[in-house]
Design an enzyme around this catalytic site. Structure first.
Site, short mmCIF file in Angstrom:
data_model
loop_
_atom_site.label_atom_id
_atom_site.label_comp_id
_atom_site.label_asym_id
_atom_site.label_seq_id
_atom_site.Cartn_x
_atom_site.Cartn_y
_atom_site.Cartn_z
N TYR A 90 0.73 -1.17 0.01
CA TYR A 90 -0.07 0.22 -0.15
C TYR A 90 0.78 1.18 0.08
CZ TYR A 90 -3.77 -3.14 1.35
OH TYR A 90 -4.84 -4.36 1.33
N ASN A 113 -12.66 -0.94 -5.16
CA ASN A 113 -12.44 -1.39 -6.44
C ASN A 113 -13.59 -2.09 -6.84
OD1 ASN A 113 -11.50 -2.56 -8.93
ND2 ASN A 113 -10.11 -4.03 -7.91
N CYS A 121 -6.78 -5.70 -7.29
CA CYS A 121 -6.21 -5.41 -6.06
C CYS A 121 -5.73 -6.35 -5.15
CB CYS A 121 -7.60 -4.69 -5.46
SG CYS A 121 -8.86 -5.80 -5.36
N HIS A 122 -5.78 -7.64 -5.53
CA HIS A 122 -5.15 -8.72 -4.63
C HIS A 122 -3.66 -8.61 -4.70
CE1 HIS A 122 -5.65 -10.37 -8.95
NE2 HIS A 122 -4.33 -10.99 -8.44
N GLU A 148 -0.94 -16.91 -9.46
CA GLU A 148 -0.20 -16.27 -10.02
C GLU A 148 1.38 -16.48 -10.09
OE1 GLU A 148 -0.83 -12.00 -9.92
OE2 GLU A 148 -3.16 -12.20 -10.56
#
Length: 159
Positions: A90, A113, A121-122, A148
């Site tokens: 952040y 979001n 946003c993850h 990912e």
């Protein structure tokens, strides 16, 4: 607005399109889901299925974001720049936006979001890489990041 509901590795996930592109996403089903044929909706569903299968690393569907403050839109824009398989804190996002003290405001923007997963946003985590704050719940955030990371490693190792 047209909604579609799909099954995914993080459970039921819903996506919506309007005349301009993807305008919403939701963890779980929506009551207004429609089977109405729509090219934008079909493309979004196909890309989400490929993403959840580990076959797609970058969404190309057009987005239609019609809400949010200027700051929130800037945060959402920065989210889309975070490469697949990577994270930012952040604080890093706040610094990139020119306001190093706005880490909490970045967190609020993440929470607002309207298109999670597609606008990733993850990929934004707490200081030191801690998993904090995710509208879909931390288990889902972990699953998305693990998906990912695994795909990114497999691609890096396969040459």
């Amino acid at each position: 607005m047209h909604w579609a509901v799909i099954d995914s590795l993080i459970g039921v996930f819903s996506v919506a399109t309007d005349e301009s592109g993807v305008c919403g996403a939701n963890f779980g089903p929506v009551e207004t889901a429609t089977a109405m044929p729509d090219d934008r909706l079909a493309a979004a569903v196909a890309q989400l299925r490929a993403y959840f299968a580990g076959e797609l690393t970058e969404f190309t569907v057009p987005l239609s974001v019609r809400r949010g403050s200027e700051f929130e839109r800037a945060v959402w824009g920065e989210m889309t720049k975070i490469p697949y398989g990577e994270t930012r804190t952040y604080g890093e996002v706040a610094k990139t936006l020119g306001d190093p003290g706005a880490a909490r405001a970045v967190g609020v923007a993440c929470n607002r979001n309207p298109i999670p997963v597609i606008v990733p946003c993850h990929r934004i985590v707490g200081a030191g890489g801690r998993l904090v704050g995710f509208g879909g719940g931390l288990p889902r955030k972990r699953q998305l990041l693990e998906l990912e990371a695994g795909v990114a490693l497999r691609r890096a190792w396969s040459g």
